[in-house]
Scaffold this motif. Sequence first.
Motif, PDB file in Angstrom:
ATOM      1  N   MET A  52     -55.061 -29.937 -17.390  1.00 13.37           N
ATOM      2  CA  MET A  52     -56.158 -29.209 -18.003  1.00 13.37           C
ATOM      3  C   MET A  52     -57.441 -29.900 -17.540  1.00 13.37           C
ATOM      4  SD  MET A  52     -57.648 -29.179 -21.846  1.00 13.37           S
ATOM      5  CE  MET A  52     -59.433 -29.020 -21.949  1.00 13.37           C
ATOM      6  N   VAL A  53     -58.381 -29.103 -17.043  1.00 13.90           N
ATOM      7  CA  VAL A  53     -59.660 -29.652 -16.581  1.00 13.90           C
ATOM      8  C   VAL A  53     -60.779 -29.170 -17.495  1.00 13.90           C
ATOM      9  CG1 VAL A  53     -61.348 -29.661 -14.708  1.00 13.90           C
ATOM     10  CG2 VAL A  53     -58.912 -29.798 -14.172  1.00 13.90           C
ATOM     11  N   LEU A  54     -61.635 -30.109 -17.893  1.00 11.26           N
ATOM     12  CA  LEU A  54     -62.863 -29.765 -18.607  1.00 11.26           C
ATOM     13  C   LEU A  54     -63.993 -29.862 -17.592  1.00 11.26           C
ATOM     14  CD1 LEU A  54     -64.680 -29.371 -21.153  1.00 11.26           C
ATOM     15  CD2 LEU A  54     -64.671 -31.855 -21.395  1.00 11.26           C
ATOM     16  N   ILE A 109     -64.432 -32.507 -28.191  1.00  6.76           N
ATOM     17  CA  ILE A 109     -63.569 -32.480 -27.004  1.00  6.76           C
ATOM     18  C   ILE A 109     -62.119 -32.824 -27.371  1.00  6.76           C
ATOM     19  CG2 ILE A 109     -63.268 -33.349 -24.632  1.00  6.76           C
ATOM     20  CD1 ILE A 109     -66.325 -33.965 -24.744  1.00  6.76           C
ATOM     21  N   ASN A 110     -61.954 -33.656 -28.393  1.00  3.56           N
ATOM     22  CA  ASN A 110     -60.592 -33.945 -28.873  1.00  3.56           C
ATOM     23  C   ASN A 110     -59.882 -32.658 -29.282  1.00  3.56           C
ATOM     24  OD1 ASN A 110     -59.801 -36.825 -28.888  1.00  3.56           O
ATOM     25  ND2 ASN A 110     -61.698 -37.070 -30.023  1.00  3.56           N
ATOM     26  N   GLU A 111     -60.645 -31.794 -29.955  1.00  2.00           N
ATOM     27  CA  GLU A 111     -60.096 -30.515 -30.409  1.00  2.00           C
ATOM     28  C   GLU A 111     -59.682 -29.636 -29.211  1.00  2.00           C
ATOM     29  OE1 GLU A 111     -62.267 -27.085 -32.626  1.00  2.00           O
ATOM     30  OE2 GLU A 111     -62.211 -28.789 -34.012  1.00  2.00           O
ATOM     31  N   LEU A 112     -60.527 -29.632 -28.172  1.00  2.24           N
ATOM     32  CA  LEU A 112     -60.208 -28.865 -26.962  1.00  2.24           C
ATOM     33  C   LEU A 112     -58.939 -29.401 -26.294  1.00  2.24           C
ATOM     34  CD1 LEU A 112     -63.670 -28.374 -25.165  1.00  2.24           C
ATOM     35  CD2 LEU A 112     -62.459 -26.759 -26.621  1.00  2.24           C
ATOM     36  N   ALA A 113     -58.835 -30.724 -26.205  1.00  5.96           N
ATOM     37  CA  ALA A 113     -57.659 -31.343 -25.570  1.00  5.96           C
ATOM     38  C   ALA A 113     -56.396 -31.005 -26.359  1.00  5.96           C
ATOM     39  CB  ALA A 113     -57.843 -32.855 -25.486  1.00  5.96           C
ATOM     40  N   GLU A 114     -56.555 -30.965 -27.673  1.00  2.00           N
ATOM     41  CA  GLU A 114     -55.419 -30.631 -28.540  1.00  2.00           C
ATOM     42  C   GLU A 114     -55.019 -29.164 -28.345  1.00  2.00           C
ATOM     43  OE1 GLU A 114     -52.391 -31.290 -30.508  1.00  2.00           O
ATOM     44  OE2 GLU A 114     -53.754 -33.017 -30.452  1.00  2.00           O
ATOM     45  N   LYS A 115     -56.021 -28.294 -28.368  1.00  8.46           N
ATOM     46  CA  LYS A 115     -55.765 -26.857 -28.305  1.00  8.46           C
ATOM     47  C   LYS A 115     -55.220 -26.415 -26.946  1.00  8.46           C
ATOM     48  CE  LYS A 115     -58.060 -22.392 -29.093  1.00  8.46           C
ATOM     49  NZ  LYS A 115     -59.320 -21.719 -29.443  1.00  8.46           N
ATOM     50  N   ASN A 117     -54.254 -28.571 -24.287  1.00 12.65           N
ATOM     51  CA  ASN A 117     -53.393 -29.480 -23.528  1.00 12.65           C
ATOM     52  C   ASN A 117     -52.454 -30.277 -24.410  1.00 12.65           C
ATOM     53  OD1 ASN A 117     -52.860 -30.089 -20.788  1.00 12.65           O
ATOM     54  ND2 ASN A 117     -53.769 -32.122 -21.019  1.00 12.65           N
ATOM     55  N   GLY A 118     -52.256 -29.795 -25.647  1.00 12.62           N
ATOM     56  CA  GLY A 118     -51.336 -30.482 -26.567  1.00 12.62           C
ATOM     57  C   GLY A 118     -51.686 -31.935 -26.802  1.00 12.62           C
ATOM     58  N   GLY A 119     -53.003 -32.259 -26.695  1.00 12.35           N
ATOM     59  CA  GLY A 119     -53.436 -33.641 -26.957  1.00 12.35           C
ATOM     60  C   GLY A 119     -53.172 -34.600 -25.800  1.00 12.35           C
ATOM     61  N   ARG A 120     -52.621 -34.091 -24.700  1.00 12.36           N
ATOM     62  CA  ARG A 120     -52.373 -34.968 -23.543  1.00 12.36           C
ATOM     63  C   ARG A 120     -53.685 -35.215 -22.796  1.00 12.36           C
ATOM     64  NH1 ARG A 120     -48.697 -31.215 -23.297  1.00 12.36           N
ATOM     65  NH2 ARG A 120     -49.587 -30.239 -21.426  1.00 12.36           N
ATOM     66  N   PRO A 121     -53.740 -36.309 -21.996  1.00  8.75           N
ATOM     67  CA  PRO A 121     -54.989 -36.644 -21.293  1.00  8.75           C
ATOM     68  C   PRO A 121     -55.470 -35.525 -20.368  1.00  8.75           C
ATOM     69  CG  PRO A 121     -53.477 -38.500 -21.212  1.00  8.75           C
ATOM     70  CD  PRO A 121     -52.711 -37.360 -21.806  1.00  8.75           C
ATOM     71  N   PHE A 141     -66.296 -41.387 -23.281  1.00  8.37           N
ATOM     72  CA  PHE A 141     -65.518 -42.616 -23.465  1.00  8.37           C
ATOM     73  C   PHE A 141     -65.437 -43.036 -24.934  1.00  8.37           C
ATOM     74  CE2 PHE A 141     -66.546 -43.890 -18.882  1.00  8.37           C
ATOM     75  CZ  PHE A 141     -65.281 -43.540 -18.434  1.00  8.37           C
ATOM     76  N   GLU A 142     -66.580 -43.014 -25.628  1.00  7.75           N
ATOM     77  CA  GLU A 142     -66.634 -43.591 -26.974  1.00  7.75           C
ATOM     78  C   GLU A 142     -65.950 -42.735 -28.034  1.00  7.75           C
ATOM     79  OE1 GLU A 142     -70.804 -44.287 -27.440  1.00  7.75           O
ATOM     80  OE2 GLU A 142     -70.741 -46.169 -26.303  1.00  7.75           O
ATOM     81  N   SER A 143     -65.799 -41.432 -27.755  1.00  5.21           N
ATOM     82  CA  SER A 143     -65.184 -40.580 -28.781  1.00  5.21           C
ATOM     83  C   SER A 143     -63.651 -40.609 -28.707  1.00  5.21           C
ATOM     84  CB  SER A 143     -65.699 -39.149 -28.629  1.00  5.21           C
ATOM     85  OG  SER A 143     -65.457 -38.708 -27.303  1.00  5.21           O
ATOM     86  N   ASN A 144     -63.128 -41.531 -27.884  1.00 11.16           N
ATOM     87  CA  ASN A 144     -61.660 -41.693 -27.780  1.00 11.16           C
ATOM     88  C   ASN A 144     -60.931 -40.404 -27.405  1.00 11.16           C
ATOM     89  OD1 ASN A 144     -61.645 -44.472 -28.408  1.00 11.16           O
ATOM     90  ND2 ASN A 144     -61.950 -43.959 -30.562  1.00 11.16           N
ATOM     91  N   VAL A 145     -61.588 -39.573 -26.599  1.00 11.24           N
ATOM     92  CA  VAL A 145     -60.935 -38.370 -26.085  1.00 11.24           C
ATOM     93  C   VAL A 145     -59.843 -38.825 -25.114  1.00 11.24           C
ATOM     94  CG1 VAL A 145     -61.318 -36.302 -24.682  1.00 11.24           C
ATOM     95  CG2 VAL A 145     -63.077 -37.055 -26.260  1.00 11.24           C
ATOM     96  N   PRO A 146     -58.664 -38.179 -25.160  1.00 16.17           N
ATOM     97  CA  PRO A 146     -57.639 -38.560 -24.184  1.00 16.17           C
ATOM     98  C   PRO A 146     -58.043 -38.095 -22.779  1.00 16.17           C
ATOM     99  CG  PRO A 146     -56.890 -36.682 -25.501  1.00 16.17           C
ATOM    100  CD  PRO A 146     -58.202 -37.105 -26.060  1.00 16.17           C
ATOM    101  N   ILE A 147     -58.467 -39.052 -21.947  1.00 14.53           N
ATOM    102  CA  ILE A 147     -58.969 -38.709 -20.606  1.00 14.53           C
ATOM    103  C   ILE A 147     -58.205 -39.489 -19.559  1.00 14.53           C
ATOM    104  CG2 ILE A 147     -60.942 -39.071 -19.045  1.00 14.53           C
ATOM    105  CD1 ILE A 147     -62.751 -38.275 -21.333  1.00 14.53           C
TER     106      ILE A 147
END
Length: 286
Positions: A52-54, A109-115, A117-121, A141-147
Motif C-alpha cells: 500500500m502506497v501513501l 495515517i495510522n487509520e489509513l494503514a489500518e483500513k 493495509n491491515g495495519g501492516r507497514p 515518524f513521530e506518530s508511530n505510523v507503521p512505515i
Amino acid sequence: MQNNYLGNPKSTLEIINKYDFMFQKKFGQNFLIDSNIVEKIVREANVTKEDMVLEIGPGIGTMTQYLCEAAKNVVVVEIDKNLIPILGETLAAYDNVTIINEDILKVDINELAEKYNGGRPIKVVANLPYYITTPIIMQLFESNVPIDSITIMVQKEVADRMQVGPGTKDYGALSLAVQYYANPKIVLNVPPTCFMPKPNVGSAVIKLTRHTDNPVNPKDAKFMFKLIRAAFNQRRKTLMNALNNAPDINYSKEQIANAIKTAGFSETIRGEALTLEEFARLSDAF
C-alpha cells in the motif's frame, strides 16, 4: 499500460488548460514533467504488488499513475480542492486508488494503514512541497505510523542535511532526527527543468528506510531531542552555553556542566561535534 501518461510537458499542459488550473504558490506546487524521473522514483521506492502506497501531494496524478500500476493500492492525500476533479479524470482507469482531499498534517495515517493495509507497514512516496517538508517527515515518524520507507522529492539542500554527519555545515537537528528513525540515502538529483513551473532550486529524491530497531535507546527520547534542538539553535556557542541559554532546558549551569562531564565531554565542546550516540549518552547523563 494506458497511453495518456502525464509525465511530459504536452500532456501536463493539456490537463492544466482543460481545467483552467492555476498554480497555487501557497501550496508549493511544482508538477513533474519527466517520465524517466517518475519511473526512477517508483523503482527506487521498490513498490510491489504487495504494497500500500501513501502519496502526499499528487498534483494532477503524474506519479500516481505509475504507482497504481506498481502497487496493490494507493491512497493519495491532496490539499488543493481544485485538483480533485482533475485526479478523478487522470486516475479514472485505476480501481486501486483512493483520493482524499485533506491537509496531510490533519490526516490520521495510522487509520489509513489500518483500513487499507491491515495495519501492516506502508510505503510513502511523494513530491513534497518544500515549505512543509520537515513537519511532514517528522509527523510521519513521530506518530508511530507503521512505515517501511519514505521516498520523497525534496529541496537538494534539505536532502543533503538529512544524510550528513557531525562536523559538516549541513549537520543539524534534522540530520539527527531523521537518522534516529531511518537510514537516509539520496538516490537521485533532479534539475529544475524537470518541473512545471520551474523551481528556483535543485531537487533530490531521498529514500528513508525505517530502522527495525532505533540505533540508540535513550531513557527519554523526547528530552534527547530537546537537547539536540537547543544545541543547534545556537550552534556557534559551546554546548554548555547553548544549553544554559535554552528556555526549555530546566537545569542550572552547574547541573549542565556536571552532565557534560559525566557524559565524557570537555566543557568547550560544541553540539555540532556530537553524534546521535553521544547525544543519547548526554541525555542519559542528565
